[in-house]
Scaffold this motif. Sequence first.
Motif, short mmCIF file in Angstrom:
data_model
loop_
_atom_site.label_atom_id
_atom_site.label_comp_id
_atom_site.label_asym_id
_atom_site.label_seq_id
_atom_site.Cartn_x
_atom_site.Cartn_y
_atom_site.Cartn_z
N PHE A 47 0.80 -1.22 0.00
CA PHE A 47 0.00 0.00 0.00
C PHE A 47 0.84 1.27 0.00
CE2 PHE A 47 -2.75 -3.21 1.98
CZ PHE A 47 -3.90 -3.05 1.22
N GLY A 48 2.15 1.15 -0.05
CA GLY A 48 2.99 2.34 0.03
C GLY A 48 2.87 3.01 1.38
N ALA A 49 2.75 2.20 2.44
CA ALA A 49 2.47 2.72 3.78
C ALA A 49 3.42 2.10 4.80
CB ALA A 49 1.02 2.44 4.16
N ILE B 31 -12.96 5.81 -1.45
CA ILE B 31 -11.86 5.32 -0.63
C ILE B 31 -12.29 5.09 0.82
CG2 ILE B 31 -10.89 7.55 0.11
CD1 ILE B 31 -8.12 6.35 -0.54
N ILE B 32 -13.24 5.90 1.31
CA ILE B 32 -13.76 5.69 2.66
C ILE B 32 -14.65 4.45 2.69
CG2 ILE B 32 -15.34 6.66 4.38
CD1 ILE B 32 -14.11 9.35 3.90
N GLY B 33 -15.40 4.22 1.63
CA GLY B 33 -16.20 2.99 1.56
C GLY B 33 -15.35 1.75 1.52
N SER B 34 -14.23 1.80 0.81
CA SER B 34 -13.33 0.65 0.78
C SER B 34 -12.69 0.42 2.14
CB SER B 34 -12.25 0.86 -0.29
OG SER B 34 -11.46 2.00 0.01
N ALA B 35 -12.40 1.50 2.88
CA ALA B 35 -11.85 1.35 4.23
C ALA B 35 -12.86 0.69 5.16
CB ALA B 35 -11.42 2.71 4.78
N ALA B 36 -14.13 1.11 5.06
CA ALA B 36 -15.16 0.49 5.89
C ALA B 36 -15.32 -0.99 5.57
CB ALA B 36 -16.49 1.23 5.69
N VAL C 149 -4.11 4.67 9.29
CA VAL C 149 -2.81 5.18 8.85
C VAL C 149 -2.54 4.80 7.40
CG1 VAL C 149 -0.33 5.12 9.31
CG2 VAL C 149 -1.95 5.13 11.22
N ILE C 150 -2.93 3.59 7.00
CA ILE C 150 -2.74 3.17 5.61
C ILE C 150 -3.51 4.08 4.66
CG2 ILE C 150 -3.30 1.34 3.96
CD1 ILE C 150 -2.57 -0.68 6.12
N ILE C 151 -4.76 4.40 5.00
CA ILE C 151 -5.56 5.30 4.16
C ILE C 151 -4.93 6.69 4.12
CG2 ILE C 151 -7.80 6.39 3.90
CD1 ILE C 151 -7.74 3.43 3.18
N PHE C 152 -4.41 7.14 5.27
CA PHE C 152 -3.76 8.45 5.32
C PHE C 152 -2.54 8.48 4.39
CE2 PHE C 152 -0.10 10.60 7.40
CZ PHE C 152 -0.43 11.90 7.07
N ASP D 43 -2.38 10.82 1.19
CA ASP D 43 -1.46 11.92 1.47
C ASP D 43 -2.22 13.17 1.93
OD1 ASP D 43 1.00 13.11 1.74
OD2 ASP D 43 1.04 13.86 -0.32
N GLY D 44 -3.29 12.94 2.71
CA GLY D 44 -4.09 14.08 3.18
C GLY D 44 -4.49 13.90 4.63
N ILE D 45 -4.00 14.79 5.46
CA ILE D 45 -4.33 14.71 6.89
C ILE D 45 -5.77 15.13 7.15
CG2 ILE D 45 -3.64 17.06 7.48
CD1 ILE D 45 -2.33 15.87 10.01
N ASP D 46 -6.39 15.85 6.18
CA ASP D 46 -7.76 16.32 6.37
C ASP D 46 -8.76 15.17 6.44
OD1 ASP D 46 -6.98 18.96 6.35
OD2 ASP D 46 -7.11 19.12 4.18
N TYR D 47 -8.39 14.00 5.93
CA TYR D 47 -9.34 12.90 5.86
C TYR D 47 -9.14 11.87 6.96
CZ TYR D 47 -10.34 14.89 1.32
OH TYR D 47 -10.69 15.76 0.33
N ILE D 48 -8.26 12.17 7.94
CA ILE D 48 -8.07 11.25 9.05
C ILE D 48 -9.34 11.14 9.89
CG2 ILE D 48 -6.88 10.97 11.25
CD1 ILE D 48 -4.34 11.74 9.97
#
Length: 753
Positions: free
Chosen positions: A280-282, A513-518, A532-535, A539-544
């Motif tokens: 995931f590049g994480a 991307i939030i649906g895939s995380a859920a 953290v992987i989604i973050f 590359d956006g802290i606004d979506y944490i």
Amino acid sequence: MADSESAGLLKGRAAREAREQAYGTTGRSKPSQADAFETVDWEFGAERDRLLREAMMKSRQMRHRSRSKWRRIAGELLNAGQGWFVFLVVGFFTGLLAGMIQVAREWAFDLKFGYCSEGGFWNSRKECCRISKDEDSCVQWRTWAETLRGVRGSGVRDSGYGLDYVLYMLIGTVMAVWAAWLVDIFAPFASGSGIPEIKTILGGFVMKGFLGGRVLLVKSVALVLSVASGLSVGLEAAYVHVACCVANVSARVFSKYANSEVKKRELLSGAAAAGISVAFGAPVGGVLFSLEMLSSYFPPKTIWRSFYCAIVAAITLRGIDPLHSGKLVAFEITYHYAFGWFELPIFVMLGAIGGLVGTLLLKCMVRYAYFRHSSAIARHPLYEVAIVSFFSASVTYLSTFLRMDTTDLLAALYSDCKYETNATVDQLCVESDATNIVVFLLLCAVIKFVLTIFGTNTIVPGGHMVPSMAVGACIGRVFGFCLNMVQERIGDEGFFAECAGHDPCITPGVYAIIGSAAMLSAVSRMTVSLVVIIFELTDGIDYIMPTTIVILVAKWVSDAFGRDGIYDELILLHDYPYLNNKMEFVFNETAADVMKARDLCVINAANNTLNTLTNLLSTTEFSGYPIVKSLDTMQLTGYISRANLESVLRAKTEGMGENTACFFTADRPFPRNAPYLDFNPWLDQSPIQIVETTPLNRVIDTFRALRLRYVLVVRNGALVGITTKRDILRRIHTFRGAHKYAPAQAPPPRRAR
């Protein structure tokens, strides 16, 4: 260590019967997977490492007196840097292998459509069309239908539902069957993602052959074929197994890790982090994944070394740049807008729906897995793969998006309509065709849902992570697209007043991307590591904040139907000896109810010779032997493992005969003029002891907290029995009963997932 814990309690035939009763038999000449397990003695291993460090320090101090200052400094740096160097090696080769697998996967996937007629047959479509203005004018790419008809390349990826459709299904089926054949014949342990087995190994058990070089080779090749065939499996989860195989093979070169199972598990924890890092590049998410989902032993120094290993793997993969885009993964994306507070209720709703759908997918996968292993399907894995792959290819070819590789599909669903230049992906942004887009996305989610159930249960390598994320991304994209349409029709008023001055206000890709995380959280029960992987992906802290809220809601909803994720369910399916720290039980029993007292074999500390000890090893299969002062009092003095006993006996000198005296205590008068063997330095002189009236709940907590392999049960200081981790696991298994999806008399699983 010995063959198994149960063999350390029962003799000969009784030991074999106990193993067969606990784990079943395959009915084949090959041993079952459970028989390949050995138990790691964490406490003894840690004590051994401490003694070795002390001995090495004393030895270095003596040698340093005769060395120069610079030689002493160089020696100390070399010894201290060995651990960091082996983590560097593992990270580098993990990144290198991941890059090679991605390049090979892209070429093999495009091979189903055609080949590059100019510049090299080995080039993928992207590489072949690099010099063209766009893909539609790429005459260097020839479809198989154009090749068979003898015409020039037209630049299209495929020419419709005629000959290209038939060849697509045929090539995809051949790739999948080839991958299954490699696994079935050469490395059965290479099937599936390997994460349940890695979790079991990190929990304190050794699975012989699971992390070998042959498994690494077969898994790498078969993984390329299985993903390229179009089966609904992903590379990402399988990277953890690949990385751990690299770590195990690398550890053989370094004696510090080759001779210590405890040290090797520290290395495997770092390798697992590197596997998620390249998937995931994480790098940070990889460390947290290893800590949250896999490791039961994670000392502080391992965190830094795991992070170091994950960083090295990510840097190596970026240096290779297999995607030629500067990205580590195809669906890595950066969004340019912050979320609005009015979207939080929608995120909560999306998290609840993702939790429900993810739980349904989990239950369906587990239920089909139990059905598969109890039917004739498991006895014909190649036919199963052929049917599933042919069905997958015939269905996915009907849609341009489903025809994509799953990672490319995720990239399309995550895309931002305002900045999208790809004509194919731009079809998801046409507002005039809203009804068809919504129906199409929901249909894609259903198809991917069904294909994931069957694809991840075949014996080919691959995991569930990316396919389940694709299902959630389709649902999330529908949410985002519909909300965006409503906002544009209503305008920046009322509920959407916060949208004033923002164009666009709602990004459908964010919901994808939030649906895939859920979805992934509900299937695997990942939480902090997934945030953290989604973050790191976006590359956006606004979506944490919205990501955290959605994952928490999905976790709460899925936990209402059961606390076990896909990895825990597969561990139960295969009856792996894993002591889950999340399980809570209430027993009314004591240690005396689970201990083994019958046929308990002990060593009398007095009157031992080489002949008696050799006969003891040849006639028993025990993994260790308690040492008592006398058979009358059964007063405990220590414990010696079978491995240590055998190693000392192999170290005997030529002058020692069958009647050579052997001592297990330091207070014995040693003979002055005759050879003897002193086993006292190899004894565990302070084994963990409990009284027979200790509540079973406390015994289980002791095993978990101290990572014990066994405890000795005493009564008034006298040894009366022994309790091992396998005894605890059998009692828990009896308490839980058979799985609700398990048939009445199911044969054991033939292959691991």
